[in-house]
Design a protein around this motif. Structure first.
Motif, PDB file in Angstrom:
ATOM      1  N   PHE A  95      98.417  69.982  57.717  1.00 61.92           N
ATOM      2  CA  PHE A  95      98.799  70.838  56.595  1.00 61.92           C
ATOM      3  C   PHE A  95     100.126  71.559  56.879  1.00 61.92           C
ATOM      4  N   ALA A 118      99.716  67.913  51.902  1.00 55.96           N
ATOM      5  CA  ALA A 118      99.234  69.203  52.402  1.00 55.96           C
ATOM      6  C   ALA A 118      97.968  69.603  51.645  1.00 55.96           C
ATOM      7  N   VAL A 148      94.186  70.242  53.301  1.00 54.67           N
ATOM      8  CA  VAL A 148      93.359  71.443  53.119  1.00 54.67           C
ATOM      9  C   VAL A 148      91.928  71.043  52.756  1.00 54.67           C
TER      10      VAL A 148
END
Length: 147
Positions: free
Chosen positions: A11, A30, A34
């Motif tokens: 991330f 990213a 998560v």
């Protein structure tokens, strides 16, 4: 190192890459990282984490990127050259592609110019329309009179 930490590293790397490139390319991954990190923290198997990472990343990439590009590029100013396409110019030095000569002036700036057709010569004072740009030359066409 557990997989949650690995997903958080991915991330951070994606966000850092996005900050450096500003190309709206890695931020989508990213988002996938998560989701994968949350799944890892909840004890999901690694195969599910990877599948969710890829699925979420590609869904974000394909469905939200076009909207984001349009939104973030709405105030984008064309480069000097791009902004000339479609505008009118005045021939200040005869344009003859066969001789490799010709200049026009557009918005107070002089440019080397060539015609779209090698068999057309344009005299000084002719009004032309800029059709494209090739290197540092404007490619022009004589403006047709609108009746």
């Amino acid at each position: 190192m557990n997989f949650t930490t690995l997903w958080l590293i991915i991330f951070v790397a994606c966000i850092a890459l996005e900050i450096v490139s500003m190309g709206l390319t890695s931020v989508w991954f990213a988002g996938g990282a998560v989701i994968a990190a949350v799944c890892s923290a909840l004890g999901a198997p690694i195969w599910l984490q990877c599948v969710l990472f890829l699925a979420v990343s590609f869904v974000l990439l394909f469905f939200t990127r076009p909207v984001a590009v349009k939104y973030f590029n709405k105030d984008r100013v064309k480069t000097n050259a791009e902004s000339y396409v479609g505008k009118q110019a005045i021939v200040i030095s005869e344009i003859d592609n066969l001789q490799g000569i010709g200049q026009v002036t557009v918005e107070g700036k002089e440019w080397t110019a060539r015609t779209t057709d090698d068999h057309v010569t344009l005299p000084v004072g002719a009004v032309v329309v800029i059709k494209s740009i090739s290197g540092v030359k404007l490619i022009v066409e004589e403006k047709k009179n609108q009746l």
